[in-house]
Write an enzyme that holds these catalytic residues in place. Structure first.
Site, PDB file in Angstrom:
ATOM      1  N   ASP A 127      -7.149  -2.689  14.324  1.00 55.51           N
ATOM      2  CA  ASP A 127      -8.573  -3.048  14.217  1.00 55.51           C
ATOM      3  C   ASP A 127      -8.624  -4.369  13.241  1.00 55.51           C
ATOM      4  O   ASP A 127      -9.596  -4.475  12.752  1.00 55.51           O
ATOM      5  CB  ASP A 127      -9.262  -1.583  13.495  1.00 55.51           C
ATOM      6  N   GLU A 145      -9.427  -1.670   5.671  1.00 53.99           N
ATOM      7  CA  GLU A 145     -10.296  -1.299   6.913  1.00 53.99           C
ATOM      8  C   GLU A 145     -11.332  -1.985   7.211  1.00 53.99           C
ATOM      9  O   GLU A 145     -11.946  -2.688   6.225  1.00 53.99           O
ATOM     10  CB  GLU A 145     -10.649   0.256   6.814  1.00 53.99           C
ATOM     11  N   ASP A 165       0.773  -1.238   0.117  1.00 51.18           N
ATOM     12  CA  ASP A 165       0.212   0.070   0.117  1.00 51.18           C
ATOM     13  C   ASP A 165       0.743   1.105  -0.014  1.00 51.18           C
ATOM     14  O   ASP A 165       2.090   1.334   0.136  1.00 51.18           O
ATOM     15  CB  ASP A 165      -1.045  -0.030   1.159  1.00 51.18           C
ATOM     16  N   HIS A 197      -6.860  -4.547  10.397  1.00 49.97           N
ATOM     17  CA  HIS A 197      -6.890  -4.587   9.111  1.00 49.97           C
ATOM     18  C   HIS A 197      -5.452  -4.964   8.684  1.00 49.97           C
ATOM     19  O   HIS A 197      -4.457  -5.131   9.193  1.00 49.97           O
ATOM     20  CB  HIS A 197      -6.963  -3.149   8.562  1.00 49.97           C
TER      21      HIS A 197
HETATM   22  C1  GLP Z   1      -0.547   0.562   8.562  1.00 45.82           C
HETATM   23  C2  GLP Z   1      -0.273  -0.373   7.229  1.00 45.82           C
HETATM   24  C3  GLP Z   1      -0.261  -2.015   7.664  1.00 45.82           C
HETATM   25  C4  GLP Z   1       0.404  -2.241   8.734  1.00 45.82           C
HETATM   26  C5  GLP Z   1      -0.253  -1.504   9.860  1.00 45.82           C
HETATM   27  C6  GLP Z   1       0.044  -1.598  11.593  1.00 45.82           C
HETATM   28  O1  GLP Z   1      -2.090   0.765   8.594  1.00 45.82           O
HETATM   29  N1  GLP Z   1      -0.821  -0.061   6.218  1.00 45.82           N
HETATM   30  O2  GLP Z   1       0.257  -2.548   6.354  1.00 45.82           O
HETATM   31  O3  GLP Z   1       0.217  -3.684   9.219  1.00 45.82           O
HETATM   32  O4  GLP Z   1      -0.168  -0.089   9.704  1.00 45.82           O
HETATM   33  O5  GLP Z   1       1.292  -0.983  11.789  1.00 45.82           O
HETATM   34  P1  GLP Z   1       2.383  -1.273  12.820  1.00 45.82           P
HETATM   35  O6  GLP Z   1       2.987  -2.474  12.316  1.00 45.82           O
HETATM   36  O7  GLP Z   1       3.123   0.099  12.813  1.00 45.82           O
HETATM   37  O8  GLP Z   1       1.630  -1.330  14.064  1.00 45.82           O
END
Ligand code: GLP
Length: 271
Positions: free
Chosen positions: A136, A143, A67, A138
């Site tokens: 959440d 989402e 993404d 995702h």
């Molecule tokens: C973002 C990314 C996800 C990732 C998530 C969790 O939203 N788009 O791919 O898994 O954050 O982030 P973190 O690993 O910093 O908790």
């Protein structure tokens, strides 16, 4: 789903990197799906170490990131392209032309998203998709409420994600409201998925993903439909799993099988 529970985030990173390194060694031209966020950073550091100390070769691999924030270009320090350069690409011998991150500055997102899907297909599909998980539930930026059949598209971020990611931007107001993300369907097409998570903040999302019903309210739960998923957790991220002890037992059996210790499992030994 193979659930591996490690003691801390360092061993999560080493374990996850071990799976990616094994794939790169057995198939140097593999197609890797990569993720951003804080979760995979340790895994990337270990891959960089393996490249430096053991010559792990990325030169023939192709990568596709999950993404990108819409509205951020590759030079923006919070863009996912910038993140990938800093956290991995600049430190290994990946071929720059082989790395792909969705275009956050496209003038027509429908066209650029379809082109991204086409590029993945043209590369032969993703062999291993690395994933983190949002609080959440995702995956990528799918989402809650995202179609479990979705493909790469523009998606609005929920407030919880904007709040979670504000730490990188300095304030919530600076977090983009939209992102380009592979869909759940795109992710499920990968031949193998590897999800890493550490910390209490992920425990509830992990429980929903592994032991909850398959639901668009926790898009990671769609991975239950995938035949080849490995989830690597630290104790904190695993702390709300009801079947924790079973996963540990199953992992011990798996390791004995891999080591050829069939006798220890009461299995017949050839010849
Ligand atoms: C973002 C990314 C996800 C990732 C998530 C969790 O939203 N788009 O791919 O898994 O954050 O982030 P973190 O690993 O910093 O908790």
């Amino acid at each position: 789903m193979r659930v591996i529970i490690e003691q801390d985030s360092g061993s999560v990173a080493r374990r996850a990197a071990g799976f990616i390194a094994a794939l790169l060694r057995s198939n140097p031209s593999c197609v890797l799906g990569l993720a951003t966020g804080s979760s995979p950073i340790g895994t990337y550091q270990e891959l960089i170490r393996l490249h430096r100390d053991e010559g792990l070769d990325f030169s023939r691999a192709t990568t596709f990131n999950l993404d990108e924030y819409a509205g951020l270009g590759p030079d923006h320090p919070q863009s996912y392209r910038f993140f990938m350069q800093r956290q991995l690409f600049d430190h290994v011998n990946v071929t720059p032309d082989h790395t792909h991150v969705p275009d956050g500055l496209a003038t027509d997102f429908a066209v650029s998203c379809a082109a991204y899907e086409a590029r993945i297909r043209a590369a032969g599909g993703i062999d291993l998709q690395l994933l983190g998980i949002g609080s959440d539930g995702h995956i990528a930026f799918n989402e809650p409420g995202s179609s479990l059949a979705s493909r790469t598209r523009l998606k609005s971020l929920v407030r919880e994600t904007i709040r979670d990611n504000a730490r990188f931007f300095g304030s919530e107001a600076l977090v983009p409201r939209l992102a380009v993300t592979m869909g759940v369907g795109t992710i499920l097409d990968a031949r193998q998925c590897l999800l890493v998570a550490a910390g209490r903040g992920k425990a509830e999302a992990i429980r929903g993903m592994v032991e909850g019903p398959i639901t668009a309210s926790n898009t990671a739960s769609a991975l239950q439909m995938h035949p080849h998923v490995c989830v690597v957790l630290d104790e904190d991220a695993a702390s709300m799993l009801e079947r924790r002890e079973y996963y540990r037992d199953a992992e011990r059996c798996q390791l004995l099988l891999e080591a050829g210790e069939r006798q220890a499992l009461g299995l017949p030994v050839a010849g």
